[in-house]
Write a protein that holds these residues in place. Structure first.
Motif: not given
Length: 124
Positions: A39-44
């Motif tokens: 996961s790109r945890l900062a992704g939106a």
């Protein structure tokens, strides 16, 4: 599900760890060196890619528009889930656990024992 909740859900399993082998933005969750979540945890929007049994992967994709074939992964064995609230959080948590279980099921028996893993519901 928030990024912290996703991270905590992935790290809740025995032997699970977070690494950054691709770049500092993509969290890769592994057990005994094998990936079970990315996961790109900062992704939106927030997304997570998870391993899945092929037949179930197809069913989930047909049921939820937010579940698609794994992004940059083997499309037969991986799903990417957009965590926009359209997939119930309990199901997402179950999918994370299933992904972990699929990976651990492929480990040598001695590694499974070290993890105190009881196996999948199929009786493994």
């Amino acid at each position: 599900m928030t990024p912290d909740e996703l991270r905590n859900a992935c790290l809740a399993f025995a032997g699970a760890g977070e690494e950054f082998p691709f770049d500092e933005a993509n969290s890769v969750f592994k057990v005994r060196g094998k990936i079970f979540a990315i996961s790109r945890l900062a992704g939106a929007p927030l997304r997570v890619s998870l391993k899945c049994e092929p037949e179930l992967a197809v069913q989930l994709r047909a049921t939820f528009p937010a579940i698609t074939p794994g992004y940059h992964l083997n499309k037969r064995h991986w799903n990417t889930v957009v965590l926009d609230g359209s997939v119930p959080e309990d199901l997402v948590r179950e999918m994370i656990e299933d992904s972990y279980d699929l990976v651990v099921a492929g480990l040598p028996k001695r590694e499974q024992v070290k993890l105190h893993w009881v196996g999948l519901s199929r009786g493994e």
